[in-house]
Design a protein around this motif. Structure first.
Motif, PDB file in Angstrom:
ATOM      1  N   ILE A 137     -10.005  28.227 -16.154  1.00 38.52           N
ATOM      2  CA  ILE A 137      -9.685  27.649 -14.921  1.00 38.52           C
ATOM      3  C   ILE A 137      -9.013  28.921 -13.937  1.00 38.52           C
ATOM      4  CG2 ILE A 137      -8.078  25.819 -14.067  1.00 38.52           C
ATOM      5  CD1 ILE A 137      -8.744  24.425 -16.706  1.00 38.52           C
ATOM      6  N   LEU A 138      -7.816  29.380 -14.716  1.00 37.07           N
ATOM      7  CA  LEU A 138      -7.054  30.287 -13.876  1.00 37.07           C
ATOM      8  C   LEU A 138      -7.736  31.588 -13.279  1.00 37.07           C
ATOM      9  CD1 LEU A 138      -4.118  30.875 -16.300  1.00 37.07           C
ATOM     10  CD2 LEU A 138      -3.979  29.460 -14.211  1.00 37.07           C
ATOM     11  N   LYS A 139      -8.745  32.065 -13.892  1.00 40.48           N
ATOM     12  CA  LYS A 139      -9.479  33.143 -13.318  1.00 40.48           C
ATOM     13  C   LYS A 139     -10.676  32.526 -12.536  1.00 40.48           C
ATOM     14  CE  LYS A 139     -11.004  37.138 -12.935  1.00 40.48           C
ATOM     15  NZ  LYS A 139     -10.075  38.186 -12.282  1.00 40.48           N
ATOM     16  N   GLY A 140     -11.147  31.189 -12.594  1.00 40.75           N
ATOM     17  CA  GLY A 140     -11.854  30.477 -11.700  1.00 40.75           C
ATOM     18  C   GLY A 140     -11.249  30.345 -10.111  1.00 40.75           C
ATOM     19  N   ALA A 141     -10.024  29.992 -10.290  1.00 40.32           N
ATOM     20  CA  ALA A 141      -9.184  29.898  -9.133  1.00 40.32           C
ATOM     21  C   ALA A 141      -8.962  30.958  -8.326  1.00 40.32           C
ATOM     22  CB  ALA A 141      -7.771  29.052  -9.390  1.00 40.32           C
ATOM     23  N   GLU A 142      -8.455  32.117  -9.314  1.00 36.15           N
ATOM     24  CA  GLU A 142      -8.610  33.373  -8.663  1.00 36.15           C
ATOM     25  C   GLU A 142     -10.016  34.043  -7.945  1.00 36.15           C
ATOM     26  OE1 GLU A 142      -7.940  37.933 -10.232  1.00 36.15           O
ATOM     27  OE2 GLU A 142      -6.856  36.558 -11.097  1.00 36.15           O
ATOM     28  N   LEU A 143     -10.900  33.949  -8.669  1.00 31.23           N
ATOM     29  CA  LEU A 143     -12.250  34.417  -8.274  1.00 31.23           C
ATOM     30  C   LEU A 143     -12.836  33.506  -6.777  1.00 31.23           C
ATOM     31  CD1 LEU A 143     -14.601  36.142  -8.525  1.00 31.23           C
ATOM     32  CD2 LEU A 143     -15.635  34.298 -10.180  1.00 31.23           C
ATOM     33  N   ASN A 144     -12.432  32.331  -6.843  1.00 29.92           N
ATOM     34  CA  ASN A 144     -13.122  31.258  -5.669  1.00 29.92           C
ATOM     35  C   ASN A 144     -11.876  30.387  -5.113  1.00 29.92           C
ATOM     36  OD1 ASN A 144     -15.834  31.576  -6.415  1.00 29.92           O
ATOM     37  ND2 ASN A 144     -15.037  30.534  -8.369  1.00 29.92           N
ATOM     38  N   TYR A 149      -9.453  24.327  -7.794  1.00 29.68           N
ATOM     39  CA  TYR A 149      -9.494  24.100  -9.284  1.00 29.68           C
ATOM     40  C   TYR A 149      -8.659  23.265 -10.014  1.00 29.68           C
ATOM     41  CZ  TYR A 149     -13.082  27.520 -10.492  1.00 29.68           C
ATOM     42  OH  TYR A 149     -14.327  28.094 -10.530  1.00 29.68           O
ATOM     43  N   LEU A 150      -7.700  22.601  -9.406  1.00 28.78           N
ATOM     44  CA  LEU A 150      -6.898  21.420  -9.836  1.00 28.78           C
ATOM     45  C   LEU A 150      -7.823  20.135 -10.110  1.00 28.78           C
ATOM     46  CD1 LEU A 150      -3.909  21.340  -7.347  1.00 28.78           C
ATOM     47  CD2 LEU A 150      -3.997  22.080  -9.864  1.00 28.78           C
ATOM     48  N   PHE A 151      -9.001  20.374  -9.542  1.00 27.42           N
ATOM     49  CA  PHE A 151     -10.200  19.376  -9.620  1.00 27.42           C
ATOM     50  C   PHE A 151     -10.892  19.369 -11.195  1.00 27.42           C
ATOM     51  CE2 PHE A 151      -9.641  18.381  -5.628  1.00 27.42           C
ATOM     52  CZ  PHE A 151     -10.189  17.384  -4.895  1.00 27.42           C
ATOM     53  N   SER A 152     -10.398  20.749 -11.912  1.00 27.42           N
ATOM     54  CA  SER A 152     -10.892  20.647 -13.303  1.00 27.42           C
ATOM     55  C   SER A 152     -10.306  19.736 -14.070  1.00 27.42           C
ATOM     56  CB  SER A 152     -10.481  22.135 -13.826  1.00 27.42           C
ATOM     57  OG  SER A 152     -11.003  23.193 -13.146  1.00 27.42           O
ATOM     58  N   GLY A 153      -8.995  19.186 -13.527  1.00 28.73           N
ATOM     59  CA  GLY A 153      -8.362  17.869 -14.309  1.00 28.73           C
ATOM     60  C   GLY A 153      -9.210  16.795 -14.480  1.00 28.73           C
ATOM     61  N   TYR A 154     -10.197  16.673 -13.632  1.00 23.19           N
ATOM     62  CA  TYR A 154     -10.741  15.378 -13.499  1.00 23.19           C
ATOM     63  C   TYR A 154     -11.844  15.641 -14.837  1.00 23.19           C
ATOM     64  CZ  TYR A 154      -9.331  13.923  -8.910  1.00 23.19           C
ATOM     65  OH  TYR A 154      -8.568  13.501  -7.884  1.00 23.19           O
ATOM     66  N   ILE A 155     -12.399  16.716 -14.815  1.00 19.69           N
ATOM     67  CA  ILE A 155     -13.321  16.974 -15.971  1.00 19.69           C
ATOM     68  C   ILE A 155     -12.597  16.765 -17.386  1.00 19.69           C
ATOM     69  CG2 ILE A 155     -14.907  18.676 -17.010  1.00 19.69           C
ATOM     70  CD1 ILE A 155     -15.815  17.624 -14.447  1.00 19.69           C
ATOM     71  N   ILE A 156     -11.497  17.403 -17.457  1.00 23.86           N
ATOM     72  CA  ILE A 156     -10.519  17.426 -18.586  1.00 23.86           C
ATOM     73  C   ILE A 156     -10.151  15.756 -19.121  1.00 23.86           C
ATOM     74  CG2 ILE A 156      -8.611  17.849 -19.656  1.00 23.86           C
ATOM     75  CD1 ILE A 156      -8.407  20.431 -18.024  1.00 23.86           C
ATOM     76  N   LEU A 263     -26.122  30.420 -11.501  1.00 18.82           N
ATOM     77  CA  LEU A 263     -26.414  31.618 -11.076  1.00 18.82           C
ATOM     78  C   LEU A 263     -27.866  31.496  -9.948  1.00 18.82           C
ATOM     79  CD1 LEU A 263     -25.858  33.508 -14.321  1.00 18.82           C
ATOM     80  CD2 LEU A 263     -24.417  33.673 -12.360  1.00 18.82           C
ATOM     81  N   LEU A 264     -28.628  30.731 -10.394  1.00 18.42           N
ATOM     82  CA  LEU A 264     -29.719  30.662  -9.739  1.00 18.42           C
ATOM     83  C   LEU A 264     -29.496  30.259  -8.242  1.00 18.42           C
ATOM     84  CD1 LEU A 264     -32.821  29.803 -12.209  1.00 18.42           C
ATOM     85  CD2 LEU A 264     -32.496  31.967 -10.979  1.00 18.42           C
ATOM     86  N   ASP A 265     -28.510  29.214  -8.146  1.00 15.46           N
ATOM     87  CA  ASP A 265     -28.198  28.557  -7.081  1.00 15.46           C
ATOM     88  C   ASP A 265     -26.907  29.448  -6.310  1.00 15.46           C
ATOM     89  OD1 ASP A 265     -28.559  25.978  -5.463  1.00 15.46           O
ATOM     90  OD2 ASP A 265     -26.317  25.592  -5.918  1.00 15.46           O
ATOM     91  N   GLY A 266     -26.737  30.525  -6.823  1.00 17.29           N
ATOM     92  CA  GLY A 266     -25.902  31.394  -5.910  1.00 17.29           C
ATOM     93  C   GLY A 266     -24.340  31.247  -6.422  1.00 17.29           C
ATOM     94  N   GLU A 267     -24.035  30.543  -7.349  1.00 16.33           N
ATOM     95  CA  GLU A 267     -22.586  30.419  -7.874  1.00 16.33           C
ATOM     96  C   GLU A 267     -21.911  31.567  -8.507  1.00 16.33           C
ATOM     97  OE1 GLU A 267     -22.421  27.218 -10.607  1.00 16.33           O
ATOM     98  OE2 GLU A 267     -22.977  25.680  -8.957  1.00 16.33           O
ATOM     99  N   GLY A 268     -20.903  31.963  -8.130  1.00 18.19           N
ATOM    100  CA  GLY A 268     -20.215  33.396  -8.909  1.00 18.19           C
ATOM    101  C   GLY A 268     -19.753  32.995 -10.308  1.00 18.19           C
ATOM    102  N   PHE A 269     -19.738  34.026 -11.166  1.00 18.87           N
ATOM    103  CA  PHE A 269     -19.268  33.946 -12.513  1.00 18.87           C
ATOM    104  C   PHE A 269     -18.771  35.348 -13.219  1.00 18.87           C
ATOM    105  CE2 PHE A 269     -19.537  32.996 -16.933  1.00 18.87           C
ATOM    106  CZ  PHE A 269     -18.855  31.690 -17.089  1.00 18.87           C
ATOM    107  N   SER A 270     -17.500  35.466 -13.102  1.00 12.02           N
ATOM    108  CA  SER A 270     -17.051  36.990 -13.637  1.00 12.02           C
ATOM    109  C   SER A 270     -17.140  37.171 -15.133  1.00 12.02           C
ATOM    110  CB  SER A 270     -15.432  36.901 -13.136  1.00 12.02           C
ATOM    111  OG  SER A 270     -14.674  36.169 -13.791  1.00 12.02           O
ATOM    112  N   SER A 271     -16.803  38.277 -15.556  1.00  8.79           N
ATOM    113  CA  SER A 271     -16.879  38.774 -16.953  1.00  8.79           C
ATOM    114  C   SER A 271     -15.452  38.075 -17.664  1.00  8.79           C
ATOM    115  CB  SER A 271     -16.693  40.528 -17.065  1.00  8.79           C
ATOM    116  OG  SER A 271     -15.243  40.806 -16.378  1.00  8.79           O
TER     117      SER A 271
END
Length: 292
Positions: A137-144, A149-156, A263-271
């Motif tokens: 969540i923290l890295k996703g918020a930084e990358l995008n 990314y507070l919306f991650s709370g809905y998934i949780i 990834l095929l749809d163009g979403e970013g994803f870091s190491s």
């Protein structure tokens, strides 16, 4: 030997279906609001299950209906809306990985609420899973930075509901047929879903003239029939021909499928996000690993 080959086939097919559900939600949101999507998904799945399993609800006893209804809202109704709302802000691949918290939360709630004993290994898995989730969540918020990314709370929250639902079924509906539970669930939630749909703009002419409306309907029908209704039947069959532990391992494969679609749809994803995802899966593995 036949069952051995069959169970792997069911596992792979389930991973492909459920792993693809997240990109289907994302695509359906192009022409539908999250509340329209959640309501339509529930209604279409409900109609299909009524046709297939309406006669099976006769086996549900009167004192079991309260648990079937609660199971319907926790396991199907609210999560359908929570996932749709979450994907308005965060990528589908990230959503699928956060969904892997279900087994961890199942262990956590099973121990804290339902008094189902947990091993030290399972507790360690919960802790490790929490660390992985935090990194993701923290890295996703930084990358995008443009995504909330507070919306991650809905998934949780949704994974907590799924976990409560699993424990309710295990404790109170253990001897009820899976098809009966699923059909009973949707008998309870289809009317609330229709009410929600009526309060959206679905019946407004502007909705039908949206350029993505027709394709969104196609995606939601596929999601309902395959990702929800058919997948429930396949999963129940997998449990019967294998073991619950083996069947739950589909959780490890779903994020891989969803990540490829993302990834095929163009979403970013870091190491770093990949590391967080790996840590979550390690936690899930430990929470389900059994002593020999």
């Amino acid at each position: 030997m036949k069952n051995t080959n069959s169970k792997w086939l069911y596992l792979i097919v389930l991973a492909l279906i459920w792993g693809s559900s997240f990109i289907l939600i994302k695509k359906a949101l192009l022409g539908l609001s999250p509340y329209q999507l959640g309501a339509l998904r529930t209604i279409i799945t409900g109609v299909f299950l009524f046709i297939v399993g309406f006669k099976s609800i006769k086996s549900i006893k009167n004192n079991e209906w309260k648990w079937v209804i609660l199971s319907g809202f926790l396991g199907s109704f609210f999560p359908a809306f929570l996932f749709a709302v979450a994907e308005t802000e965060i990528d589908s691949a990230v959503t699928s990985i956060l969904n892997s918290l279900v087994p961890l939360n199942t262990v956590l709630f099973g121990f804290s609420i339902f008094k189902i004993a947990s091993t030290r290994r399972q507790v360690l898995g919960v802790i490790i899973g929490f660390i992985g989730t935090s990194i993701l969540i923290l890295k996703g918020a930084e990358l995008n930075p443009n995504q909330n990314y507070l919306f991650s709370g809905y998934i949780i929250i949704a994974t907590c509901m799924y976990a409560l639902n699993v424990n309710i079924i295990k404790k109170h509906l253990q001897h009820v047929k899976p098809l009966s539970i699923a059909t009973g669930n949707y008998i309870a939630i289809i009317i609330p879903a229709i009410i929600v749909l009526c309060f959206t703009d679905f019946f407004n002419e502007n909705t039908y003239t949206h350029p993505d409306f027709k394709m969104s309907l196609v995606y939601i029908v596929i999601l309902s029939l395959f990702g929800t209704a058919l997948a429930k039947v396949l999963f129940n069959t997998l449990v019967q021909i294998s073991t619950p532990v083996f069947a739950s391992s589909v959780t490890y494969l779903m994020p891989l499928v969803a990540l490829v679609w993302g990834l095929l749809d163009g979403e970013g994803f870091s190491s770093t996000q990949a590391l967080g995802s790996f840590i979550i899966l390690v936690g899930v593995y430990l929470s389900h690993k059994r002593k020999r």
